[in-house]
Write a protein that holds these residues in place. Structure first.
Motif: not given
Length: 270
Positions: A55-73
């Protein structure tokens, strides 16, 4: 006797004819691609690549779609024990132990009740380099559950009376540390191998328990919890949804009037 003999012969003929009919039906019955009747074929989902956005403020966002019924953030903050000032050593332990205290928008009771209602779990992990705040729950509750990371990470209140009332949690945490030879051995190895911040222990000694307070916690948080030191990572979630969540992580005093949106979720705060 003759009647019994004839009945036995009839029973044998009936059973043999039923077995032949069953074998014939099995031969003519349609089979799945797996080769076993009645067992569904396993669905092969496509492999997703890791998506990274800065993002412009320097924050990094990373994700991987594993098609799991459970999300982890998880919000990973570069503010581990190695950044502690010498006069405030052990302050990251306080941040971990009191990570579920009241925030500017949700009280500690509200955080607990709302996450319980959503079936989500919150956890804070402390390392020598990072503080990791994570929430996991059902995929259908991603937009509601993950948003609680915003007030927990960005807007903690560090209320003196809450920290004073829950001071026993620090003592229990230290007792558990003393009962774990693995943790003590790990700290001794770091103390022997490194100098400076990486040699710090991941516990707080009893002497520092009396010196540390909400003031040191607030000073450390305001200095090291900045967007360029935070990475928001997730699995089992859409990348654009995670980017929208990352946009709510604001730390500037000018942004304090900004209220994180919890969608149509009616917060429980009493």
């Amino acid at each position: 006797m003759a009647t019994c003999k004839y009945s036995l012969n009839a029973l044998r003929r009936a059973s043999s004819s039923a077995a032949v009919a069953s074998t014939a039906s099995q031969r003519t019955a349609p089979q799945t691609k797996a080769g076993q009747y009645g067992i569904p074929q396993r669905i092969k989902l496509p492999k997703e690549s890791i998506n990274v956005t800065k993002l412009q403020n320097g924050m990094v966002v990373a994700s991987m779609e594993n098609n799991s019924p459970i999300f982890r953030v998880a919000a990973v903050v570069d503010a581990g024990a190695k950044y502690e000032p010498y006069e405030s050593r052990g302050v990251t332990t306080l941040l971990r132990v009191f990570s579920n205290m009241s925030t500017k928008y949700v009280s500690r009771h509200g955080i607990t009740k709302n996450l319980e209602r959503l079936g989500a779990n919150f956890k804070c992990v402390q390392t020598r380099e990072q503080m990791i705040y994570s929430i996991e729950g059902l995929r259908s509750e991603l937009t509601h559950g993950a948003q609680f990371l915003v007030p927990i990470v960005c807007y903690p209140m560090f209320k003196p009376y809450e920290i004073h009332d829950e001071h026993e949690r620090l003592e229990v945490d230290h007792k558990l540390y003393l009962q774990s030879p693995e943790l003590q051995l790990n700290d001794l190895l770091h103390e022997a191998a490194f100098k400076g911040g990486l040699s710090r222990t991941l516990s707080v000694c009893p002497d520092m328990m009396k010196k540390l307070s909400h003031r040191q916690m607030y000073t450390f948080h305001s200095h090291y919890y900045t967007p360029e030191r935070i990475s928001l990572v997730g699995t089992g979630c859409n990348h654009q949804t995670l980017v929208q969540l990352a946009d709510k992580f604001r730390f500037s005093p000018l942004d304090c009037v900004y209220t994180p949106g919890f969608g149509n979720l009616k917060l429980i705060d009493s």
